[in-house]
Design an enzyme around this catalytic site. Structure first.
Site, PDB file in Angstrom:
ATOM      1  N   GLU A 174     -12.051  -0.026 -10.758  1.00 52.73           N
ATOM      2  CA  GLU A 174     -10.908  -0.931 -10.607  1.00 52.73           C
ATOM      3  C   GLU A 174     -11.074  -1.868  -9.425  1.00 52.73           C
ATOM      4  O   GLU A 174     -10.103  -2.522  -9.004  1.00 52.73           O
ATOM      5  CB  GLU A 174      -9.614  -0.120 -10.446  1.00 52.73           C
ATOM      6  CG  GLU A 174      -9.433   0.569  -9.114  1.00 52.73           C
ATOM      7  CD  GLU A 174     -10.124   1.925  -9.002  1.00 52.73           C
ATOM      8  OE1 GLU A 174      -9.707   2.717  -8.145  1.00 52.73           O
ATOM      9  OE2 GLU A 174     -11.067   2.200  -9.779  1.00 52.73           O
ATOM     10  N   ASP A 185      -8.623  -4.039  -5.081  1.00 54.85           N
ATOM     11  CA  ASP A 185      -8.585  -3.073  -6.176  1.00 54.85           C
ATOM     12  C   ASP A 185      -7.155  -2.825  -6.631  1.00 54.85           C
ATOM     13  O   ASP A 185      -6.188  -3.258  -5.988  1.00 54.85           O
ATOM     14  CB  ASP A 185      -9.315  -1.769  -5.824  1.00 54.85           C
ATOM     15  CG  ASP A 185      -8.641  -0.986  -4.716  1.00 54.85           C
ATOM     16  OD1 ASP A 185      -7.472  -1.273  -4.391  1.00 54.85           O
ATOM     17  OD2 ASP A 185      -9.287  -0.068  -4.172  1.00 54.85           O
ATOM     18  N   ILE A 186      -7.041  -2.158  -7.774  1.00 55.94           N
ATOM     19  CA  ILE A 186      -5.741  -1.909  -8.391  1.00 55.94           C
ATOM     20  C   ILE A 186      -5.127  -0.671  -7.738  1.00 55.94           C
ATOM     21  O   ILE A 186      -5.763   0.383  -7.663  1.00 55.94           O
ATOM     22  CB  ILE A 186      -5.905  -1.712  -9.909  1.00 55.94           C
ATOM     23  CG1 ILE A 186      -6.559  -2.969 -10.536  1.00 55.94           C
ATOM     24  CG2 ILE A 186      -4.558  -1.415 -10.565  1.00 55.94           C
ATOM     25  CD1 ILE A 186      -7.003  -2.771 -11.963  1.00 55.94           C
TER      26      ILE A 186
END
Length: 322
Positions: A237, A194-195
């Site tokens: 995300e 994920d970001i």
């Protein structure tokens, strides 16, 4: 009226019908010489009956699929049974252009063909007839419907923002890959990433900036992954990638390529540079993994490790980790 006159009238009536029916009719003898060539064939081939009759079919049309068509015709002569071919098996046999107004964008005529044995009074097949049906409109309509259905199918399993698989379809593929492992134990690794600090990006720069970053991640992922890899947007995300036929060490190499490619992006939104990174976790599928759900949980645990150790890195799952 005499019987002879009746027979002649019937003969002319039959000839008139043969000439005017909206299908192609060709009669061939055993040497593939044309005996009958109706108006349909003249219109679409440009050859008059007097130019075709007595000529061998394959000399008139060298581009015909000769071996295939000879096999079809010879079987009708030998077995005395009809044979058929449809446009779905072979779009066309005769190289005729399409002139139908509804489907004018198609260059050639789609054809169905029936081959019929013609027997003498003694029961010997002396000739065969080819009946050529122009099925362009129905064929094109079916092909277009299939295309639309395929496009709808793709849309139903695609995430709109990233053009990766959506969560539902991606999880179905995850289950399939787990079942494949159970059957043949080929190596397979799962990557979840994920970001980093994505909420802060959204809060600081707005959701359009967040959407752009998610889109960039999807684009970068497609460039780095192989065609056999299965990538999806898991939610928000977070992303998942199933690396088929890949052990954890090679999966880590993939992750580092992806991580460094994303770190180098530094997109500019509204005149402001927004650098960002991703954290990744990897779990190789093994005999200790009881289900696809457990496989996903193991990978999430590795991702949590990357977050806990400072983000912007890749961690491998180990069953020794509690």
């Amino acid at each position: 009226m005499s019987q002879h006159q009746n027979e002649m009238n019937e003969f002319h009536w039959m000839l008139d019908m043969i000439q005017t029916i909206d299908v192609g009719l060709v009669v061939l003898d055993k040497d593939y010489q044309v005996q009958v060539w109706n108006n349909f064939m003249e219109t679409h081939s440009g050859l008059r009956p007097d130019q075709a009759q007595g000529k061998k079919l394959f000399s008139l049309f060298p581009q015909l699929p000769e071996d295939w068509l000879r096999h079809k015709i010879d079987s009708v002569f030998f077995l005395k049974n009809r044979a058929f071919t449809t446009w779905e098996q072979r779009p066309h046999v005769f190289p005729f252009k399409n002139y139908r107004p509804i489907t004018g964008t198609v260059d050639f005529m789609y054809q169905n063909i029936t081959i019929i044995p013609l027997t003498s009074l003694t029961g010997i097949v002396t000739h065969i007839s080819l009946i050529i049906y122009d099925v362009t409109d129905s064929a094109v309509n079916k092909l277009e419907a299939q295309k639309v259905n395929e496009e709808l199918k793709i849309l139903s399993r695609t995430d709109k923002l990233t053009q990766l698989y959506n969560r539902g379809y991606w999880q179905d593929r995850l289950d399939q890959e787990f079942n494949r492992f159970v059957r043949n134990t080929a190596p397979s690794s799962l990557v979840m990433f994920d970001i980093d600090h994505f909420k802060k990006v959204n809060d600081t720069y707005g959701h359009p900036a967040g959407d752009k970053i998610i889109t960039l991640v999807g684009d970068t992922l497609r460039k780095v992954m192989r065609k056999t890899d299965i990538a999806g947007r898991y939610g928000g995300e977070e992303f998942g990638v199933i690396l088929t036929d890949t052990d954890s060490e090679h999966a880590k190499i993939f992750c580092e390529r992806l991580r460094t490619a994303i770190e180098a992006l530094k997109p500019i939104v509204g005149g402001v540079e927004i650098p960002f990174t991703v954290s990744l976790g990897v779990a190789e599928l093994d005999d200790q993994t009881a289900s696809a759900k457990d496989w996903l949980a193991n990978t999430d645990q590795a991702l949590y490790q990357s977050k806990h150790k400072g983000r912007n890195q890749t961690s491998l799952f180990s069953h020794k980790i509690n």
